[in-house]
Design a protein around this motif. Structure first.
Motif, PDB file in Angstrom:
ATOM      1  N   ALA A 120      46.632  38.130  54.131  1.00 53.95           N
ATOM      2  CA  ALA A 120      47.906  37.457  54.408  1.00 53.95           C
ATOM      3  C   ALA A 120      49.038  38.052  53.572  1.00 53.95           C
ATOM      4  O   ALA A 120      50.141  38.310  54.080  1.00 53.95           O
ATOM      5  CB  ALA A 120      47.770  35.956  54.151  1.00 53.95           C
ATOM      6  N   CYS A 121      48.781  38.276  52.287  1.00 53.26           N
ATOM      7  CA  CYS A 121      49.824  38.821  51.408  1.00 53.26           C
ATOM      8  C   CYS A 121      50.220  40.241  51.810  1.00 53.26           C
ATOM      9  O   CYS A 121      51.409  40.591  51.804  1.00 53.26           O
ATOM     10  CB  CYS A 121      49.361  38.780  49.954  1.00 53.26           C
ATOM     11  N   TYR A 122      49.241  41.066  52.185  1.00 59.31           N
ATOM     12  CA  TYR A 122      49.584  42.421  52.615  1.00 59.31           C
ATOM     13  C   TYR A 122      50.261  42.437  53.980  1.00 59.31           C
ATOM     14  O   TYR A 122      51.049  43.343  54.277  1.00 59.31           O
ATOM     15  CB  TYR A 122      48.347  43.315  52.599  1.00 59.31           C
ATOM     16  N   SER A 123      49.978  41.437  54.812  1.00 55.42           N
ATOM     17  CA  SER A 123      50.718  41.319  56.072  1.00 55.42           C
ATOM     18  C   SER A 123      52.196  41.074  55.790  1.00 55.42           C
ATOM     19  O   SER A 123      53.076  41.625  56.472  1.00 55.42           O
ATOM     20  CB  SER A 123      50.144  40.174  56.919  1.00 55.42           C
ATOM     21  N   VAL A 124      52.473  40.262  54.780  1.00 55.31           N
ATOM     22  CA  VAL A 124      53.857  40.033  54.346  1.00 55.31           C
ATOM     23  C   VAL A 124      54.481  41.338  53.873  1.00 55.31           C
ATOM     24  O   VAL A 124      55.610  41.687  54.242  1.00 55.31           O
ATOM     25  CB  VAL A 124      53.894  38.976  53.216  1.00 55.31           C
ATOM     26  N   VAL A 125      53.754  42.075  53.049  1.00 53.92           N
ATOM     27  CA  VAL A 125      54.263  43.339  52.494  1.00 53.92           C
ATOM     28  C   VAL A 125      54.603  44.321  53.605  1.00 53.92           C
ATOM     29  O   VAL A 125      55.699  44.919  53.624  1.00 53.92           O
ATOM     30  CB  VAL A 125      53.228  43.964  51.536  1.00 53.92           C
ATOM     31  N   PHE A 126      53.686  44.504  54.559  1.00 54.95           N
ATOM     32  CA  PHE A 126      53.919  45.508  55.596  1.00 54.95           C
ATOM     33  C   PHE A 126      55.005  45.081  56.569  1.00 54.95           C
ATOM     34  O   PHE A 126      55.758  45.926  57.067  1.00 54.95           O
ATOM     35  CB  PHE A 126      52.614  45.828  56.322  1.00 54.95           C
ATOM     36  N   MET A 127      55.135  43.771  56.833  1.00 59.95           N
ATOM     37  CA  MET A 127      56.246  43.328  57.673  1.00 59.95           C
ATOM     38  C   MET A 127      57.577  43.546  56.951  1.00 59.95           C
ATOM     39  O   MET A 127      58.567  43.965  57.571  1.00 59.95           O
ATOM     40  CB  MET A 127      56.085  41.853  58.048  1.00 59.95           C
ATOM     41  N   TYR A 128      57.601  43.267  55.672  1.00 62.22           N
ATOM     42  CA  TYR A 128      58.824  43.509  54.895  1.00 62.22           C
ATOM     43  C   TYR A 128      59.208  44.987  54.966  1.00 62.22           C
ATOM     44  O   TYR A 128      60.388  45.328  55.151  1.00 62.22           O
ATOM     45  CB  TYR A 128      58.616  43.090  53.440  1.00 62.22           C
ATOM     46  N   ARG A 129      58.233  45.860  54.824  1.00 60.93           N
ATOM     47  CA  ARG A 129      58.513  47.301  54.873  1.00 60.93           C
ATOM     48  C   ARG A 129      58.959  47.753  56.260  1.00 60.93           C
ATOM     49  O   ARG A 129      59.751  48.693  56.385  1.00 60.93           O
ATOM     50  CB  ARG A 129      57.271  48.085  54.438  1.00 60.93           C
ATOM     51  N   VAL A 130      58.438  47.093  57.299  1.00 60.01           N
ATOM     52  CA  VAL A 130      58.916  47.406  58.652  1.00 60.01           C
ATOM     53  C   VAL A 130      60.414  47.148  58.740  1.00 60.01           C
ATOM     54  O   VAL A 130      61.187  47.982  59.243  1.00 60.01           O
ATOM     55  CB  VAL A 130      58.160  46.566  59.707  1.00 60.01           C
ATOM     56  N   PHE A 131      60.846  45.991  58.234  1.00 58.61           N
ATOM     57  CA  PHE A 131      62.272  45.653  58.288  1.00 58.61           C
ATOM     58  C   PHE A 131      63.088  46.511  57.325  1.00 58.61           C
ATOM     59  O   PHE A 131      64.167  46.993  57.687  1.00 58.61           O
ATOM     60  CB  PHE A 131      62.479  44.170  57.969  1.00 58.61           C
ATOM     61  N   ARG A 132      62.573  46.714  56.155  1.00 60.86           N
ATOM     62  CA  ARG A 132      63.338  47.386  55.098  1.00 60.86           C
ATOM     63  C   ARG A 132      63.371  48.902  55.272  1.00 60.86           C
ATOM     64  O   ARG A 132      64.430  49.524  55.141  1.00 60.86           O
ATOM     65  CB  ARG A 132      62.707  47.031  53.738  1.00 60.86           C
ATOM     66  N   GLU A 133      62.240  49.522  55.575  1.00 62.71           N
ATOM     67  CA  GLU A 133      62.135  50.973  55.601  1.00 62.71           C
ATOM     68  C   GLU A 133      62.197  51.567  57.006  1.00 62.71           C
ATOM     69  O   GLU A 133      62.814  52.614  57.208  1.00 62.71           O
ATOM     70  CB  GLU A 133      60.839  51.418  54.909  1.00 62.71           C
ATOM     71  N   VAL A 134      61.559  50.902  57.956  1.00 62.72           N
ATOM     72  CA  VAL A 134      61.572  51.436  59.326  1.00 62.72           C
ATOM     73  C   VAL A 134      62.885  51.097  60.019  1.00 62.72           C
ATOM     74  O   VAL A 134      63.520  51.959  60.638  1.00 62.72           O
ATOM     75  CB  VAL A 134      60.378  50.891  60.140  1.00 62.72           C
ATOM     76  N   LEU A 135      63.306  49.842  59.929  1.00 60.15           N
ATOM     77  CA  LEU A 135      64.511  49.392  60.625  1.00 60.15           C
ATOM     78  C   LEU A 135      65.757  49.398  59.737  1.00 60.15           C
ATOM     79  O   LEU A 135      66.854  49.091  60.205  1.00 60.15           O
ATOM     80  CB  LEU A 135      64.279  47.985  61.183  1.00 60.15           C
ATOM     81  N   ALA A 136      65.582  49.749  58.453  1.00 62.27           N
ATOM     82  CA  ALA A 136      66.696  49.956  57.519  1.00 62.27           C
ATOM     83  C   ALA A 136      67.594  48.741  57.360  1.00 62.27           C
ATOM     84  O   ALA A 136      68.826  48.856  57.303  1.00 62.27           O
ATOM     85  CB  ALA A 136      67.519  51.173  57.955  1.00 62.27           C
ATOM     86  N   LEU A 137      66.991  47.550  57.279  1.00 63.09           N
ATOM     87  CA  LEU A 137      67.767  46.341  57.033  1.00 63.09           C
ATOM     88  C   LEU A 137      67.961  46.134  55.540  1.00 63.09           C
ATOM     89  O   LEU A 137      67.281  46.730  54.708  1.00 63.09           O
ATOM     90  CB  LEU A 137      67.041  45.125  57.618  1.00 63.09           C
ATOM     91  N   SER A 138      68.886  45.268  55.194  1.00 61.13           N
ATOM     92  CA  SER A 138      69.114  44.938  53.791  1.00 61.13           C
ATOM     93  C   SER A 138      67.947  44.109  53.260  1.00 61.13           C
ATOM     94  O   SER A 138      67.142  43.571  54.026  1.00 61.13           O
ATOM     95  CB  SER A 138      70.409  44.141  53.643  1.00 61.13           C
ATOM     96  N   LYS A 139      67.870  43.975  51.937  1.00 61.15           N
ATOM     97  CA  LYS A 139      66.814  43.148  51.335  1.00 61.15           C
ATOM     98  C   LYS A 139      66.913  41.709  51.839  1.00 61.15           C
ATOM     99  O   LYS A 139      65.903  41.070  52.156  1.00 61.15           O
ATOM    100  CB  LYS A 139      66.945  43.169  49.814  1.00 61.15           C
ATOM    101  N   LYS A 140      68.133  41.207  51.894  1.00 63.92           N
ATOM    102  CA  LYS A 140      68.356  39.815  52.303  1.00 63.92           C
ATOM    103  C   LYS A 140      67.872  39.584  53.734  1.00 63.92           C
ATOM    104  O   LYS A 140      67.169  38.604  54.015  1.00 63.92           O
ATOM    105  CB  LYS A 140      69.839  39.488  52.176  1.00 63.92           C
ATOM    106  N   ASP A 141      68.263  40.470  54.640  1.00 57.10           N
ATOM    107  CA  ASP A 141      67.843  40.326  56.037  1.00 57.10           C
ATOM    108  C   ASP A 141      66.341  40.501  56.191  1.00 57.10           C
ATOM    109  O   ASP A 141      65.693  39.784  56.975  1.00 57.10           O
ATOM    110  CB  ASP A 141      68.572  41.349  56.913  1.00 57.10           C
TER     111      ASP A 141
END
Length: 453
Positions: A120-141
């Motif tokens: 569960a925790c790594y699912s959170v990590v990888f989803m965060y990275r999808v938004f942050r690194e793949v889709l280039a969103l801000s930390k807040k978003d």
């Protein structure tokens, strides 16, 4: 290029999110331990079916993981989960050692709690990275959209149940991140990485393997169909999966089924009334499962009679996202109707708003290669559930296979609207309100339900 040795390291900006998520998951799993600890830690001569079957009263999730770690056997349907029993074998060995050292203290529920928490925790990590690194969103978003996804009812319940869904989510979010970075950096998959990913995802849930192959296709394009890639990424891994399936089926499933038929025949011989009860149980199960395209092979899991429209509103989008108060977390095989309606009209309004945001995001991001890849994944799920009718009567427990598309689609609205303009503030405020409501509402209902068991 993703470094396989560093990808599981928690980055500095991810630590706070992981801690918060970990506390939520710890609370949910503590509820599971509180309810089942005394009963599920028994060991010794008691059988796996006797100990666990129909006693994990959470929506419809199966206790097969507990059973496998307690007394290893192939309890999963191999045509859908060809490797998952083998994945649990080392943990069966660990639990066996614990029982030998502690006078039959069965630690299966504790071992699974640790595995669930990690996944569960790594699912959170990888989803965060999808938004942050793949889709280039801000930390807040990125934080907001991760919070939205993990406020969905099915994601929360999967994060505390011993079924396979949280492990599917872990592997699928990893694949999303991996494929997304390859697409962003215009780099192809190494054949062995694609092959390993295919084996792992298909081994847990076969349809997830198709999603991995789609991801490889979106990353590699025409290279995917080169004979070397077809052989090494598809044919050889698929042969290994079939070999594992065949070995388990011949050596474990068939002998157990034959033994079960003999035991049932002996019981019926002693008590003829059991034959009628067995017919009634089978008739009840057939009524729940509906009419099939065929009675053999994978098509025996299809359902021609399930109402698609109501299932889409109340199950696919409804219960997957916002729990129903009536028949709260009950199992359809233990009395819950296949379609349940919300008591509060506001839940239909909120579901409608989420769907509208989702569709608007699809329209905005439809030309993006990564969005198209995710959309192709969801076509697998919609075809499976709405064309074949597979599991449509309890499709809400399968949300880990597709719910990530909703925040991913909404991320394109975030990209379209600059954070400083009015439309941006409205969209982000709406997402924040929806997330807060779902998180509180779902967690309160889950807690209430667990404490009444």
């Amino acid at each position: 290029m993703l470094n396989p040795f560093k990808i599981f390291g928690i980055k500095k900006e991810e630590k706070r999110l992981v801690v918060i998520a970990g506390l939520v998951f710890a609370f949910l799993n503590a509820l599971m331990l509180y309810v089942h600890f005394d009963d599920f830690t028994r060991g010794g001569l008691v059988g796996a079916w006797s100990l666990y079957n129909n006693k994990l009263l959470l929506s419809g999730y199966d206790p097969y993981a507990y059973m496998t770690i307690y007394k290893w056997d192939v309890f999963y349907v191999l045509s859908r989960h060809p490797l998952i029993s083998l994945f649990y074998y080392p943990f069966y060995g660990l639990n066996k050692g614990i029982m030998e050292l502690t006078d039959n203290f069965n630690a299966a529920i504790l071992i699974m709690t640790v595995l669930i928490m990690i996944a569960a925790c790594y699912s959170v990590v990888f989803m965060y990275r999808v938004f942050r690194e793949v889709l280039a969103l801000s930390k807040k978003d990125s934080n907001l959209l991760v919070a939205m996804m993990f406020s969905f009812a099915t994601i929360l319940t999967s994060s505390m149940s011993p079924d396979h869904f949280i492990f599917s989510l872990f592997l699928l979010t990893f694949t999303l991140y991996s494929a997304g970075m390859h697409i962003r950096n215009h780099t192809p998959y190494k054949w062995y990485k694609a092959a390993i990913l295919f084996v792992l995802t298909a081994g847990v849930t076969l349809t997830n393997g198709f999603k991995t192959l789609l991801a490889v296709w979106f990353v590699d394009g025409k290279r995917t169909f080169h004979w070397k890639n077809v052989l090494l990424v598809l044919v050889v891994p698929a042969s290994l999966l079939y070999g594992a399936y065949y070995y388990q089926h011949e050596n474990y499933v068939i002998p157990r089924e034959e033994k079960g038929r003999k035991i049932e025949a002996e019981k019926i011989k002693k008590n003829p009334e059991l034959a009628e009860k067995s017919k009634q149980v089978k008739a009840f199960q057939k009524k729940i499962n509906g009419e099939h395209f065929a009675d053999k092979g994978m098509l025996k899991w299809s359902d021609l009679s399930a109402p698609r429209g109501q299932a889409a509103i109340e199950n696919f989008f409804g219960e997957s996202i916002i729990l129903h108060q009536e028949w709260l977390l009950k199992d359809i095989y233990l009395g819950r109707p296949s379609v349940v309606h919300y008591k509060w009209w506001i839940n239909y309004v909120l579901e409608g708003l989420i769907i509208c945001l989702f569709l608007a995001g699809l329209v905005v991001g439809i030309r993006d290669k990564f969005m198209l890849m995710v959309l192709s994944w969801i076509s697998v799920e919609t075809g499976l559930h709405f064309v074949l009718g597979f599991g449509l009567n309890e499709v809400y427990i399968m949300g880990c296979h597709w719910l990530f598309i909703i925040p991913i689609a909404i991320s394109f609205l975030f990209q379209r609207f600059n954070e400083k303009n009015k439309a941006s503030k409205i969209v982000r405020l709406l997402v924040g309100i929806l997330t807060s409501y779902m998180a509180v509402y779902n967690i309160v209902l889950i807690t209430k339900y667990m404490l009444t068991l």
